[in-house]
Design an enzyme around this catalytic site. Structure first.
Site, mmCIF file in Angstrom:
data_model
loop_
_atom_site.group_PDB
_atom_site.id
_atom_site.type_symbol
_atom_site.label_atom_id
_atom_site.label_comp_id
_atom_site.label_asym_id
_atom_site.label_seq_id
_atom_site.Cartn_x
_atom_site.Cartn_y
_atom_site.Cartn_z
ATOM 1 N N ASP A 1 28.605 33.038 44.410
ATOM 2 C CA ASP A 1 29.895 33.087 43.453
ATOM 3 C C ASP A 1 29.226 32.772 42.280
ATOM 4 O OD1 ASP A 1 28.899 30.376 43.980
ATOM 5 O OD2 ASP A 1 30.729 29.522 43.504
ATOM 6 N N TYR B 1 32.332 38.403 48.043
ATOM 7 C CA TYR B 1 32.163 36.475 47.879
ATOM 8 C C TYR B 1 33.135 35.763 49.524
ATOM 9 C CZ TYR B 1 33.120 31.460 47.275
ATOM 10 O OH TYR B 1 33.430 30.571 47.341
ATOM 11 N N GLU C 1 40.052 29.626 49.732
ATOM 12 C CA GLU C 1 39.068 30.637 49.371
ATOM 13 C C GLU C 1 40.259 31.173 48.098
ATOM 14 O OE1 GLU C 1 36.346 30.304 48.070
ATOM 15 O OE2 GLU C 1 35.933 29.133 49.717
#
Length: 288
Positions: A136, A118, A35
């Site tokens: 996102d 996010y 991520e």
DNA sequence: GACTCGTGGGG
DNA sequence: TCCCCAAGAGT
């Protein structure tokens, strides 16, 4: 559940990419590293560095034990190297606050350096199967088109948009997590920004934007990212010199990389302030 | 809320 | 070729 769910979940089951951080054996740390790397960087460029990173630092503690400069070097050319610093800082915080284990709770995650709404939602959802709205750019685009009937979402998520996404989130946590990754994947592979493949879309028969004849974007101009001659380009050049060197580098190497004195000095100062580099002598610099 | 912060691939 | 932009976060 709306009629969007079944088609998109079925589509995902059939078309999802086999990505390392999605495999059953992937650790929460693997998900977290992915991520960070995927913030503004395409999947194709992340695959290699992600694998090398997990091999070298299989746990947050392993990374936290190294100098931050090693993280910056291993970050390579993924871009935005401050993310490497933040990932290192997050690993350190995980060791200090969470006994070395990536936390599962959103509140704990979002408190970590480099983790915003996010990323916290994504880790909680993808690594731990928790129920969170994962908003996102892909998800926002899919919802903008399928539900709102516009080609692109607004610059920043609105309250109405978040409410819409919340309303679509399945009740059961495991289903919600699957839904989150499925919508994101649809946006990444089919409902893309440039040339969406509407013929391959599982919800083409109910997409508001497609049914309206794919009307052209009608919002405020989306400003492109200037590059040539910017501080970002200058910083990138200077950082590349340090990454590719094995030890401290002399200023002459930096001058060669960026001749303009004023801009070079300004960027050098900002890189030092960011702690992306350190001064180790009168005229030598190195990674921290 | 507007800006800043890297990099390289595809149309 | 040139332009757009790709799983955002911090200030």
């Amino acid at each position: 559940m709306s009629t969007l769910h079944a088609p998109i979940l079925d589509w995902y089951a059939a078309h999802q990419r086999d990505l390392p951080w999605r495999r059953p054996e992937a650790s929460p740390w693997s998900v977290m590293v992915s991520e960070f790397m995927l913030q503004q960087t395409p999947v194709a460029r992340v695959l290699g560095p992600h694998e090398a990173w997990l091999t070298r630092w299989p746990t947050p503690a392993a990374l936290a034990a190294e100098p931050t400069g090693e993280a910056v070097r291993a970050w390579g050319r993924l871009g935005y190297p401050r993310r490497a610093l933040r990932l290192h800082a997050a690993a350190t915080a995980i060791v200090e606050r969470h006994d070395g284990e990536v936390p599962a709770a959103y509140e704990d995650l979002v408190a970590l350096p480099g983790v915003g709404d996010y990323t916290a939602s994504a880790i909680a959802s993808f690594a731990f199967g928790r129920r969170h709205v994962v908003l996102d750019t892909n998800v926002r685009r899919v919802l903008a088109r399928a539900v709102s009937g516009v080609e692109f979402p607004t610059t920043a998520p609105t309250r109405a948009e978040r409410d819409l996404a919340t309303g679509l989130l399945p009740d059961e946590a495991p289903v919600a997590a699957e839904w989150a990754v499925a919508v994101m994947e649809l946006g990444a592979l089919v409902c893309t920004a440039k040339s969406p493949d509407c013929g391959a879309c599982p919800v083409r028969d109910q997409c508001a934007w497609l049914l309206a004849g794919r009307p052209a974007y009608d919002g405020p101009p989306r400003r492109g990212q200037a590059w040539d001659g910017t501080d970002r380009q200058c910083r990138g050049r200077l950082m590349a010199v340090l990454r590719e060197a094995h030890g401290p580098v002399h200023v002459s190497s930096l001058v060669a990389a960026w001749p303009d004195h004023v801009q070079r000095e300004r960027c050098l100062a900002s890189l030092l302030a960011d702690q992306l580099m350190v001064q180790v002598g009168d005229e030598t610099y190195a990674l921290p």
